[in-house]
Design a protein around this motif. Structure first.
Motif, PDB file in Angstrom:
ATOM      1  N   UNK A 168       0.818  -1.212   0.000  1.00  7.21           N
ATOM      2  CA  UNK A 168       0.000   0.000   0.000  1.00  7.21           C
ATOM      3  C   UNK A 168       0.853   1.263   0.000  1.00  7.21           C
ATOM      4  N   UNK A 169       1.867   1.311   0.821  1.00  7.83           N
ATOM      5  CA  UNK A 169       2.692   2.516   0.929  1.00  7.83           C
ATOM      6  C   UNK A 169       3.390   2.825  -0.394  1.00  7.83           C
ATOM      7  N   UNK A 170       3.416   4.085  -0.788  1.00  7.75           N
ATOM      8  CA  UNK A 170       4.122   4.445  -2.023  1.00  7.75           C
ATOM      9  C   UNK A 170       5.585   4.036  -1.962  1.00  7.75           C
ATOM     10  N   UNK A 171       6.109   3.588  -3.079  1.00  8.05           N
ATOM     11  CA  UNK A 171       7.503   3.151  -3.130  1.00  8.05           C
ATOM     12  C   UNK A 171       8.443   4.347  -3.121  1.00  8.05           C
ATOM     13  N   UNK A 172       9.545   4.196  -2.406  1.00  7.81           N
ATOM     14  CA  UNK A 172      10.517   5.287  -2.331  1.00  7.81           C
ATOM     15  C   UNK A 172      11.858   4.738  -1.882  1.00  7.81           C
ATOM     16  N   UNK A 173      12.900   5.031  -2.655  1.00  4.16           N
ATOM     17  CA  UNK A 173      14.252   4.634  -2.261  1.00  4.16           C
ATOM     18  C   UNK A 173      14.897   5.653  -1.348  1.00  4.16           C
ATOM     19  N   UNK A 174      14.372   6.850  -1.349  1.00 10.08           N
ATOM     20  CA  UNK A 174      14.888   7.918  -0.502  1.00 10.08           C
ATOM     21  C   UNK A 174      13.740   8.756   0.016  1.00 10.08           C
ATOM     22  N   UNK A 175      14.059   9.894   0.584  1.00 12.88           N
ATOM     23  CA  UNK A 175      13.028  10.787   1.102  1.00 12.88           C
ATOM     24  C   UNK A 175      12.116  11.244  -0.034  1.00 12.88           C
ATOM     25  N   UNK A 176      10.805  11.293   0.246  1.00 13.07           N
ATOM     26  CA  UNK A 176       9.848  11.642  -0.804  1.00 13.07           C
ATOM     27  C   UNK A 176       8.699  12.446  -0.221  1.00 13.07           C
ATOM     28  N   UNK A 177       8.394  13.577  -0.822  1.00 12.92           N
ATOM     29  CA  UNK A 177       7.261  14.396  -0.421  1.00 12.92           C
ATOM     30  C   UNK A 177       6.007  13.923  -1.139  1.00 12.92           C
TER      31      UNK A 177
ATOM     32  N   UNK B 289     -11.613  16.063  -5.905  1.00 16.77           N
ATOM     33  CA  UNK B 289     -10.742  14.897  -5.982  1.00 16.77           C
ATOM     34  C   UNK B 289     -11.606  13.645  -6.157  1.00 16.77           C
ATOM     35  N   UNK B 290     -11.949  13.339  -7.373  1.00 17.47           N
ATOM     36  CA  UNK B 290     -12.895  12.253  -7.632  1.00 17.47           C
ATOM     37  C   UNK B 290     -12.318  10.878  -7.264  1.00 17.47           C
ATOM     38  N   UNK B 291     -11.029  10.660  -7.509  1.00 14.95           N
ATOM     39  CA  UNK B 291     -10.427   9.369  -7.171  1.00 14.95           C
ATOM     40  C   UNK B 291     -10.400   9.151  -5.667  1.00 14.95           C
ATOM     41  N   UNK B 292     -10.074  10.204  -4.927  1.00 12.28           N
ATOM     42  CA  UNK B 292     -10.050  10.094  -3.468  1.00 12.28           C
ATOM     43  C   UNK B 292     -11.449   9.856  -2.923  1.00 12.28           C
ATOM     44  N   UNK B 293     -12.439  10.526  -3.502  1.00 14.04           N
ATOM     45  CA  UNK B 293     -13.822  10.328  -3.071  1.00 14.04           C
ATOM     46  C   UNK B 293     -14.264   8.896  -3.316  1.00 14.04           C
ATOM     47  N   UNK B 294     -13.897   8.361  -4.477  1.00 13.71           N
ATOM     48  CA  UNK B 294     -14.265   6.979  -4.799  1.00 13.71           C
ATOM     49  C   UNK B 294     -13.589   6.004  -3.829  1.00 13.71           C
ATOM     50  N   UNK B 295     -12.335   6.268  -3.502  1.00 13.50           N
ATOM     51  CA  UNK B 295     -11.611   5.391  -2.576  1.00 13.50           C
ATOM     52  C   UNK B 295     -12.227   5.423  -1.182  1.00 13.50           C
ATOM     53  N   UNK B 296     -12.649   6.600  -0.739  1.00 14.35           N
ATOM     54  CA  UNK B 296     -13.285   6.724   0.575  1.00 14.35           C
ATOM     55  C   UNK B 296     -14.615   5.980   0.607  1.00 14.35           C
ATOM     56  N   UNK B 297     -15.357   6.049  -0.478  1.00 15.99           N
ATOM     57  CA  UNK B 297     -16.637   5.347  -0.525  1.00 15.99           C
ATOM     58  C   UNK B 297     -16.437   3.831  -0.548  1.00 15.99           C
ATOM     59  N   UNK B 298     -15.357   3.372  -1.163  1.00 22.85           N
ATOM     60  CA  UNK B 298     -15.074   1.935  -1.170  1.00 22.85           C
ATOM     61  C   UNK B 298     -14.657   1.429   0.210  1.00 22.85           C
ATOM     62  N   UNK B 299     -13.985   2.313   1.001  1.00 17.77           N
ATOM     63  CA  UNK B 299     -13.491   2.029   2.353  1.00 17.77           C
ATOM     64  C   UNK B 299     -12.898   0.618   2.472  1.00 17.77           C
TER      65      UNK B 299
ATOM     66  N   UNK C  38       1.582  14.539  -1.417  1.00 17.73           N
ATOM     67  CA  UNK C  38       0.523  15.503  -1.105  1.00 17.73           C
ATOM     68  C   UNK C  38      -0.635  15.319  -2.075  1.00 17.73           C
ATOM     69  N   UNK C  39      -1.703  16.069  -1.824  1.00 11.53           N
ATOM     70  CA  UNK C  39      -2.803  16.184  -2.772  1.00 11.53           C
ATOM     71  C   UNK C  39      -3.635  14.932  -2.940  1.00 11.53           C
ATOM     72  N   UNK C  40      -4.301  14.854  -4.088  1.00  9.82           N
ATOM     73  CA  UNK C  40      -5.244  13.768  -4.323  1.00  9.82           C
ATOM     74  C   UNK C  40      -4.571  12.407  -4.342  1.00  9.82           C
ATOM     75  N   UNK C  41      -3.353  12.357  -4.857  1.00  2.00           N
ATOM     76  CA  UNK C  41      -2.649  11.066  -4.894  1.00  2.00           C
ATOM     77  C   UNK C  41      -2.482  10.513  -3.487  1.00  2.00           C
ATOM     78  N   UNK C  42      -2.050  11.343  -2.547  1.00  2.00           N
ATOM     79  CA  UNK C  42      -1.866  10.901  -1.172  1.00  2.00           C
ATOM     80  C   UNK C  42      -3.205  10.558  -0.523  1.00  2.00           C
ATOM     81  N   UNK C  43      -4.213  11.403  -0.729  1.00  2.97           N
ATOM     82  CA  UNK C  43      -5.525  11.148  -0.138  1.00  2.97           C
ATOM     83  C   UNK C  43      -6.105   9.825  -0.631  1.00  2.97           C
ATOM     84  N   UNK C  44      -6.005   9.583  -1.933  1.00  2.00           N
ATOM     85  CA  UNK C  44      -6.519   8.333  -2.498  1.00  2.00           C
ATOM     86  C   UNK C  44      -5.782   7.141  -1.927  1.00  2.00           C
ATOM     87  N   UNK C  45      -4.469   7.263  -1.842  1.00  3.36           N
ATOM     88  CA  UNK C  45      -3.637   6.180  -1.323  1.00  3.36           C
ATOM     89  C   UNK C  45      -4.013   5.826   0.113  1.00  3.36           C
ATOM     90  N   UNK C  46      -4.194   6.841   0.966  1.00  2.00           N
ATOM     91  CA  UNK C  46      -4.530   6.594   2.370  1.00  2.00           C
ATOM     92  C   UNK C  46      -5.947   6.069   2.542  1.00  2.00           C
TER      93      UNK C  46
END
Length: 295
Positions: A140-149, A252-262, A151-159
């Motif tokens: 689930x967690x976004x992939x990162x080899x180093x420090x990574x910022x 943020x339509x993708x984040x809204x859809x993800x929240x509804x799927x829960x 934000x926004x809809x991508x982060x909201x959808x992911x969480x």
């Protein structure tokens, strides 16, 4: 600038002592520690804290138990430094925690939240790998080899698809966490709710992969299904509905859809189903099935 570390205390005194020792054993002296005792009925920790001779350490005991949410609020109100941590009273800082967090804040001062690398330990302090944590950290967690910022809809959808954060390990910019309120009515999911409110406001989260924190995962007892009473999951459904509405208002339509799927909430209910069936707790089975497969 010292790292403001708070421990809202209510729990096992021996775990709490280990937590405090992990702060005292940091490889950096650049920290302050405040313990806020929520009127725990045993005074053992009060005696333990009074024996610590360190000007960086403060102990506060409330006159009456106020509950964890109010204790979180107290910790935030007491912060005096740029960055603060609300540490769990059974978790353990690895010796490099303060160094990692302070360095991350210096490199990325715009980050409102810092999620450092976490290892999971059991009741005895042994490092363990659970299915839930492996899923969180490697799928689930976004992939990162180093420090990574993030934000926004991508982060909201992911969480909303899966909460991979470890609340007690998070470091917050004090001004940013003070800009939001801990939501009442969501005791099971209030930590995610606060982080999501920050994300919807436009705050940035820094993923810092350096492992510096031990999160204690208590194994589930055979009686855990007794905790399933419908209201637990009703509260989660209510929160995800709120989050979906926030996402919609942000466009943020993708984040809204993800929240509804829960998906996380449904997965939690599904994971409890075998124990409910094994214990022949049929009311719980009905609740879990309805939550997992219902609207």
């Amino acid at each position: 600038m010292p790292l403001d570390i708070f421990i809202p205390y209510w729990g096992d005194p021996e775990y709490m002592k280990e937590t405090v020792r992990s702060v005292l054993d940091q490889d950096s002296d650049d920290w302050l520690l405040t313990v806020v005792d929520d009127a725990y009925p045993d005074n053992e920790i009060q005696r333990y804290m009074s024996a610590i001779d360190d000007p960086r350490v403060k102990y506060i005991r409330k006159e009456q138990n106020a509950g964890i949410t109010e204790n979180y609020k107290t910790c935030v109100s007491l912060a005096t430094e740029e960055v603060m941590v609300i540490l769990g009273c059974d978790d353990v800082l690895l010796p490099n925690y303060v160094t990692v967090i302070n360095r991350a804040h210096q490199r990325f001062p715009e980050a409102a939240i810092i999620q450092p690398g976490v290892q999971v330990i059991d009741e005895e302090g042994a490092v363990v790998r659970t299915l839930a944590d492996s899923t969180k950290q490697h799928i689930v967690r976004p992939r990162s080899r180093g420090s990574r910022l993030l934000s926004g809809e991508h982060l909201a959808t992911n969480l909303m698809h899966g909460d991979w954060l470890y609340w007690p390990s998070l470091a917050f910019r004090t001004d940013k966490i003070r800009a939001v309120e801990f939501r009442s009515g969501f005791p099971i999911i209030q930590d995610l709710a606060l982080v999501m409110d920050m994300v919807y406001r436009g705050d940035l989260l820094l993923l810092e992969p350096t492992v510096c924190f031990s999160y204690r995962r208590h194994s589930e007892s055979a009686s855990s299904t007794k905790l399933v009473d419908g209201s637990r999951f009703a509260g989660e459904r209510d929160y995800f509905a709120v989050s979906a509405e926030q996402a919609t208002l942000n466009g943020w339509t993708k984040a809204s859809r993800a929240a509804k799927l829960r998906l996380t909430s449904r997965a939690h209910a599904l994971a409890l189903l075998p124990k409910a069936l094994a214990s022949k707790n049929f009311p719980a089975v009905k609740v879990l099935l309805s939550h997992t497969f219902g609207n």
